[in-house]
Scaffold this active site. Structure first.
Site, PDB file in Angstrom:
ATOM      1  CB  VAL A  79       5.534   6.441  -1.999  1.00  0.00           C
ATOM      2  CG1 VAL A  79       6.788   7.101  -2.519  1.00  0.00           C
ATOM      3  CG2 VAL A  79       5.476   6.539  -0.479  1.00  0.00           C
ATOM      4  N   GLY A  81       0.812  -1.217   0.000  1.00  0.00           N
ATOM      5  CA  GLY A  81       0.000   0.000   0.000  1.00  0.00           C
ATOM      6  C   GLY A  81       0.841   1.261   0.000  1.00  0.00           C
ATOM      7  CB  CYS A  82       3.780   2.298   1.989  1.00  0.00           C
ATOM      8  SG  CYS A  82       2.987   2.250   3.607  1.00  0.00           S
ATOM      9  CB  THR A  83       5.027   0.488  -3.012  1.00  0.00           C
ATOM     10  OG1 THR A  83       6.010  -0.024  -2.101  1.00  0.00           O
ATOM     11  CG2 THR A  83       5.649   0.650  -4.395  1.00  0.00           C
TER      12      THR A  83
END
Length: 161
Positions: free
Chosen positions: A60, A55-57
């Site tokens: 970002v 999710g963070c990838t």
């Protein structure tokens, strides 16, 4: 009960109209950044849980993909997590990022903004739009990962008009 749940998840963060706390953190290249260095401009300060997680990838990379739009609005973008400078360096290189990822390894900034998840000791997914006067103009929590930056851009455009 709901407020205890929010506090446990780190959801009792700063709100619209609050003064954004200053910070001094290193980015993926070892350069120091503070909020006051960009006084007079709008800032996007987005907190995320973990480098290289799915999710963070996506989150970002959504900021990476919309970076020119933020620049055209004279807005500085900072990503913040509790990961190390070295972890940020690898993540930024792997994802071809052109904005600072700030390493809050002491977790002070996450605490100051109220986004630290107490049980996991990582940042919650919260974004602050900070005005030129350092007041928080909007707070976005847990938007869709792949379109996160688009939602932030929409809010920023509305605030600037």
């Amino acid at each position: 009960m709901i407020s205890l749940f929010k506090k446990t998840l780190g959801l009792s963060h700063l709100g619209v109209g609050d003064m954004a706390p200053d910070f001094n953190l290193q980015d993926q290249d070892g350069n120091s950044h503070s909020l006051r260095e960009s006084d007079g401009r709008w800032r996007v300060l987005f907190f995320y849980p973990k480098d290289e997680s799915h999710g963070c990838t996506k989150e970002v990379c959504s900021f990476r993909d919309e970076f020119k739009a933020f620049s055209s609005l004279d807005t500085t973008v900072y990503g913040v997590s509790v990961d190390s400078v070295e972890d940020h360096k690898n993540f930024a290189r792997n994802q071809n990022l052109s904005f600072p990822l700030l390493a809050d390894t002491e977790k002070k900034v996450c605490r100051d903004y109220g986004v630290l998840m107490p049980v996991l000791e990582i940042a919650n997914r919260v974004t602050f739009l900070i005005g030129p006067d350092r007041k928080i103009g909007a707070v976005i929590s847990w938007a869709q990962w792949a379109n996160y930056a688009v939602e932030v851009l929409d809010k920023l455009r509305a605030l600037k008009n």
